[in-house]
Design a protein around this motif. Structure first.
Motif, PDB file in Angstrom:
ATOM      1  N   SER A  86       9.782   5.610 -11.671  1.00 22.72           N
ATOM      2  CA  SER A  86      10.815   4.933 -12.454  1.00 22.72           C
ATOM      3  C   SER A  86      10.993   5.733 -13.737  1.00 22.72           C
ATOM      4  O   SER A  86      10.162   5.651 -14.645  1.00 22.72           O
ATOM      5  N   HIS A  87      12.061   6.527 -13.788  1.00 18.94           N
ATOM      6  CA  HIS A  87      12.277   7.366 -14.966  1.00 18.94           C
ATOM      7  C   HIS A  87      12.433   6.520 -16.229  1.00 18.94           C
ATOM      8  O   HIS A  87      11.978   6.918 -17.302  1.00 18.94           O
ATOM      9  N   GLU A  88      13.024   5.344 -16.086  1.00 18.87           N
ATOM     10  CA  GLU A  88      13.189   4.449 -17.232  1.00 18.87           C
ATOM     11  C   GLU A  88      11.825   4.013 -17.776  1.00 18.87           C
ATOM     12  O   GLU A  88      11.580   4.055 -18.977  1.00 18.87           O
ATOM     13  N   LEU A  89      10.928   3.618 -16.868  1.00 22.33           N
ATOM     14  CA  LEU A  89       9.594   3.180 -17.278  1.00 22.33           C
ATOM     15  C   LEU A  89       8.793   4.347 -17.852  1.00 22.33           C
ATOM     16  O   LEU A  89       8.089   4.197 -18.848  1.00 22.33           O
ATOM     17  N   MET A  91      10.008   6.998 -19.379  1.00 19.35           N
ATOM     18  CA  MET A  91      10.549   7.312 -20.708  1.00 19.35           C
ATOM     19  C   MET A  91      10.103   6.273 -21.741  1.00 19.35           C
ATOM     20  O   MET A  91       9.768   6.626 -22.876  1.00 19.35           O
ATOM     21  N   GLU A  92      10.085   5.001 -21.345  1.00 22.14           N
ATOM     22  CA  GLU A  92       9.609   3.972 -22.268  1.00 22.14           C
ATOM     23  C   GLU A  92       8.132   4.190 -22.579  1.00 22.14           C
ATOM     24  O   GLU A  92       7.693   4.064 -23.716  1.00 22.14           O
TER      25      GLU A  92
END
Length: 121
Positions: A86-89, A91-92
């Motif tokens: 999960s690129h979003e996770l 990055m977060e």
């Protein structure tokens, strides 16, 4: 190296524990909730947290944020265990100081490589 495994399910904690021990590391601590994890870290210095991406209703990122905000434990290394990329996770996680992540399912050698990288060995 002293590690802490954080997951609400005993099965995943046991699987990760087995991989850690099979790599020759000492018996890790375990926690089934974020409050228990934070208390364990405050009670005894640890070098590494291996945390599932979801523990109950909370994201592993929430535990990471709490760790990084606490001056006494903020330097512990943190590996997030994820079900998929999960690129979003990711990055977060990077925003809050994640050291690395590993995708389930993983094997002993993959976990060893992540631990060695995070610990700088």
């Amino acid at each position: 190296m002293k590690a802490l495994i954080v997951d609400e399910t005993a099965t995943l904690r046991r699987i990760v524990r087995n991989h850690v021990v099979m790599n020759g590391y000492p018996e890790p601590s375990q926690a089934d909730s974020f409050p228990a994890a934070l208390q364990t870290l405050r009670d005894s210095p640890h070098d590494l947290v291996l945390c599932d991406w979801k523990v109950g209703q909370e994201s592993g990122i929430e535990l990471l944020k709490s760790i990084r905000a606490d001056d006494e434990i903020k330097n512990v290394r943190f590996i997030l265990i994820m079900p998929d990329v999960s690129h979003e996770l990711i990055m977060e996680g990077k925003k809050y100081g994640i050291n690395n992540y590993i995708i389930k399912p993983f094997n002993t050698e993959q976990l060893q490589a992540k631990i060695r990288h995070v610990m700088g060995w």
